[in-house]
Write a protein that holds these residues in place. Structure first.
Motif, mmCIF file in Angstrom:
data_model
loop_
_atom_site.group_PDB
_atom_site.id
_atom_site.type_symbol
_atom_site.label_atom_id
_atom_site.label_comp_id
_atom_site.label_asym_id
_atom_site.label_seq_id
_atom_site.Cartn_x
_atom_site.Cartn_y
_atom_site.Cartn_z
ATOM 1 N N THR A 155 0.830 -1.207 0.000
ATOM 2 C CA THR A 155 0.000 0.000 0.000
ATOM 3 C C THR A 155 0.864 1.256 0.000
ATOM 4 N N TYR A 156 1.999 1.199 0.673
ATOM 5 C CA TYR A 156 2.917 2.338 0.722
ATOM 6 C C TYR A 156 3.291 2.761 -0.702
ATOM 7 N N VAL A 157 3.614 1.796 -1.582
ATOM 8 C CA VAL A 157 4.004 2.124 -2.960
ATOM 9 C C VAL A 157 2.837 2.781 -3.691
ATOM 10 N N ASP A 158 1.605 2.278 -3.462
ATOM 11 C CA ASP A 158 0.435 2.883 -4.112
ATOM 12 C C ASP A 158 0.252 4.336 -3.676
ATOM 13 N N VAL A 159 0.337 4.575 -2.351
ATOM 14 C CA VAL A 159 0.176 5.943 -1.841
ATOM 15 C C VAL A 159 1.318 6.831 -2.328
ATOM 16 N N TYR A 160 2.504 6.267 -2.365
ATOM 17 C CA TYR A 160 3.681 7.022 -2.830
ATOM 18 C C TYR A 160 3.495 7.468 -4.281
ATOM 19 N N ASN A 161 2.951 6.593 -5.125
ATOM 20 C CA ASN A 161 2.714 6.951 -6.530
ATOM 21 C C ASN A 161 1.673 8.057 -6.659
ATOM 22 N N VAL A 162 0.657 8.028 -5.782
ATOM 23 C CA VAL A 162 -0.351 9.099 -5.797
ATOM 24 C C VAL A 162 0.305 10.430 -5.445
ATOM 25 N N ARG A 163 1.154 10.416 -4.420
ATOM 26 C CA ARG A 163 1.824 11.647 -4.011
ATOM 27 C C ARG A 163 2.779 12.128 -5.107
ATOM 28 N N ARG A 164 3.452 11.221 -5.797
ATOM 29 C CA ARG A 164 4.359 11.590 -6.899
ATOM 30 C C ARG A 164 3.576 12.251 -8.036
ATOM 31 N N SER A 165 2.442 11.651 -8.360
ATOM 32 C CA SER A 165 1.635 12.219 -9.449
ATOM 33 C C SER A 165 1.153 13.617 -9.102
ATOM 34 N N LEU A 244 2.855 6.738 7.059
ATOM 35 C CA LEU A 244 4.303 6.659 6.861
ATOM 36 C C LEU A 244 4.754 7.486 5.659
ATOM 37 N N VAL A 245 3.996 7.428 4.560
ATOM 38 C CA VAL A 245 4.343 8.235 3.379
ATOM 39 C C VAL A 245 4.263 9.713 3.719
ATOM 40 N N ASP A 246 3.160 10.112 4.345
ATOM 41 C CA ASP A 246 2.945 11.533 4.619
ATOM 42 C C ASP A 246 3.901 12.078 5.683
ATOM 43 N N SER A 247 4.364 11.208 6.584
ATOM 44 C CA SER A 247 5.286 11.680 7.622
ATOM 45 C C SER A 247 6.604 12.155 7.007
ATOM 46 N N TYR A 248 6.985 11.561 5.895
ATOM 47 C CA TYR A 248 8.206 11.984 5.215
ATOM 48 C C TYR A 248 7.989 13.304 4.486
ATOM 49 N N ILE A 249 6.844 13.391 3.775
ATOM 50 C CA ILE A 249 6.564 14.606 3.001
ATOM 51 C C ILE A 249 6.328 15.794 3.929
ATOM 52 N N GLU A 250 5.687 15.535 5.085
ATOM 53 C CA GLU A 250 5.402 16.622 6.027
ATOM 54 C C GLU A 250 6.665 17.231 6.621
ATOM 55 N N ARG A 251 7.763 16.539 6.532
ATOM 56 C CA ARG A 251 9.028 17.086 7.025
ATOM 57 C C ARG A 251 9.659 18.049 6.019
ATOM 58 N N GLY A 252 8.977 18.269 4.906
ATOM 59 C CA GLY A 252 9.501 19.166 3.892
ATOM 60 C C GLY A 252 10.425 18.486 2.906
ATOM 61 N N LYS A 253 10.447 17.153 2.941
ATOM 62 C CA LYS A 253 11.310 16.415 2.027
ATOM 63 C C LYS A 253 10.661 16.342 0.650
ATOM 64 N N ARG A 254 11.455 16.482 -0.381
ATOM 65 C CA ARG A 254 10.913 16.430 -1.739
ATOM 66 C C ARG A 254 10.873 14.985 -2.244
ATOM 67 N N ILE A 255 9.998 14.749 -3.208
ATOM 68 C CA ILE A 255 9.904 13.437 -3.840
ATOM 69 C C ILE A 255 11.121 13.234 -4.743
ATOM 70 N N GLN A 256 11.849 12.164 -4.521
ATOM 71 C CA GLN A 256 13.065 11.903 -5.290
ATOM 72 C C GLN A 256 12.744 11.395 -6.694
#
Length: 282
Positions: A155-165, A244-256
Motif C-alpha cells: 500500500t505504501y508504494v500505491d500511496v507514494y505513486n499518488v503523491r508523486r503524481s 508513513l508516506v505523509d510523515s516523510y513529506i510533512e518534514r519538507g522532504k521532496r519526492i526523489q
C-alpha cells in the motif's frame, strides 16, 4: 734458412717469436730439417691454480681463469679433475639457494593475497562479488499489532505513486532486487541501532543493482513510541502506509527522482515500536 723454437722445436719460416705452439719467445736456427709436428712429450704449460694442461703459454686458464702457468716437459700428466663427476647442485652456493627460496616464498604469498587466501599489509582486500548479507535485527519485519507489514509495503508504494503524481512525477513499479537492496540498508540500520551491528553502506546497496548507475536511497524512521496511542491507533494497513508516506513529506522532504521507474521498499518495526522505512529508487 729455417728457424725453430728453442723449447718445443716447432719449425718456423722466419725468426718471429713467440712460438705459435708453446708461446716461447726465442727461436734458434735450424741446422737440420725438423719434423713440423709437435713431438709427443714436448713442453706443456700447466695452470698452477687448477692443474689444467695447455699446449701454449696463453693465459687465462680455460678451466678456472687463472693466469699463473708453469712450463713442464715429459708425457702429459693425469688430470685429477677429469675423474670428478659433478652436478649443478654441487656448484650452487648457499647464499644463492637461500635467495631463490626467499623469492619463491614471497611470490607464493603475493599469489595467496591476490586470490584472497590471506591478507598482506599494503594489499587491499578485493571487493567481494555479489550483494552483501541482509541482517536479522531485533523487532519485526512481518507484523505489528496484527497488521501485515508486507501489506503495508504494498500500500505504501500505491500511496507514494499518488503523491508523486500530485507533484508531476511519474509512477514507479516495485522491483524484487531493489526490495533486497532496501532490506539490506533498512535492517542494517535497525541492527546497528539495537545490537551494535555493522552499519550499511551506499556501496552495499549498489552491489544489489549493478545495472542501476546511481541508485537513490531514502531512509527515515518514525518514533511511534513517543505518541500516546502508539501503533495501535492504525486500524488497517492502508492507514499505517498513508501515515508513513505523509510523515516523510510533512518534514519538507521532496519526492526523489526515479530515472528507470523502479522502487524497492522495506519497513521494519523495532522493539520499541519505532518504525524504520527505506526505499531505493532506480
Amino acid at each position: 734458412m729455417k728457424w725453430r723454437c728453442e723449447w718445443c722445436g716447432k719449425p718456423h719460416e722466419e725468426n718471429d717469436p713467440p712460438c705459435d705452439n708453446c708461446g716461447h719467445g726465442s727461436f734458434e736456427e735450424a741446422v737440420t730439417q725438423v719434423n713440423e709436428e709437435v713431438v709427443e712429450g714436448g713442453p706443456r704449460w700447466v695452470c698452477l691454480d687448477c692443474g689444467r694442461q695447455h699446449q701454449k703459454n696463453s693465459p687465462p686458464c680455460k678451466r678456472c681463469g687463472g693466469s699463473n702457468f708453469e712450463r713442464r716437459t715429459g708425457p702429459p700428466e693425469d688430470d685429477p679433475l677429469d675423474d670428478i663427476k659433478t652436478g649443478w647442485l654441487d656448484v650452487l652456493e648457499t647464499k644463492y639457494v637461500l635467495g631463490y627460496a626467499a623469492v619463491a616464498l614471497l611470490l607464493g604469498l603475493i599469489v595467496l593475497a591476490a586470490v584472497g587466501g590471506i591478507t598482506l599489509p599494503g594489499f587491499a582486500a578485493e571487493t567481494p562479488a555479489g550483494p552483501p548479507q541482509i541482517a536479522s535485527p531485533a523487532g519485526s519485519g512481518d507484523t505489528v499489532d496484527s497488521l501485515s507489514l508486507a501489506a503495508v509495503e504494498g500500500t505504501y508504494v500505491d500511496v507514494y505513486n499518488v503523491r508523486r503524481s500530485g507533484v508531476g512525477g511519474g509512477t514507479v513499479s516495485r522491483n524484487a532486487t531493489l526490495d533486497d537492496a532496501a532490506a539490506y540498508y533498512n535492517k542494517g540500520r535497525v541492527d546497528a541501532r539495537y545490537d551494535n551491528g555493522e552499519r550499511p553502506t551506499r556501496e552495499g546497496v549498489s552491489r544489489f543493482a549493478p545495472s542501476c548507475e546511481r541508485p537513490v536511497v531514502v531512509s527515515y524512521e518514525v518514533a511511534y513510541d513517543r505518541t500516546p496511542q502508539s501503533l495501535s491507533q492504525y486500524q488497517n494497513e492502508t492507514a499505517l502506509a498513508t501515515a508513513l508516506v505523509d510523515s516523510y513529506i510533512e518534514r519538507g522532504k521532496r519526492i526523489q527522482r526515479a530515472e528507470d521507474g523502479l522502487i524497492g521498499l522495506d519497513i521494519h518495526v523495532g522493539p520499541d515500536e519505532r518504525v524504520f522505512v527505506t526505499y531505493v529508487l532506480c
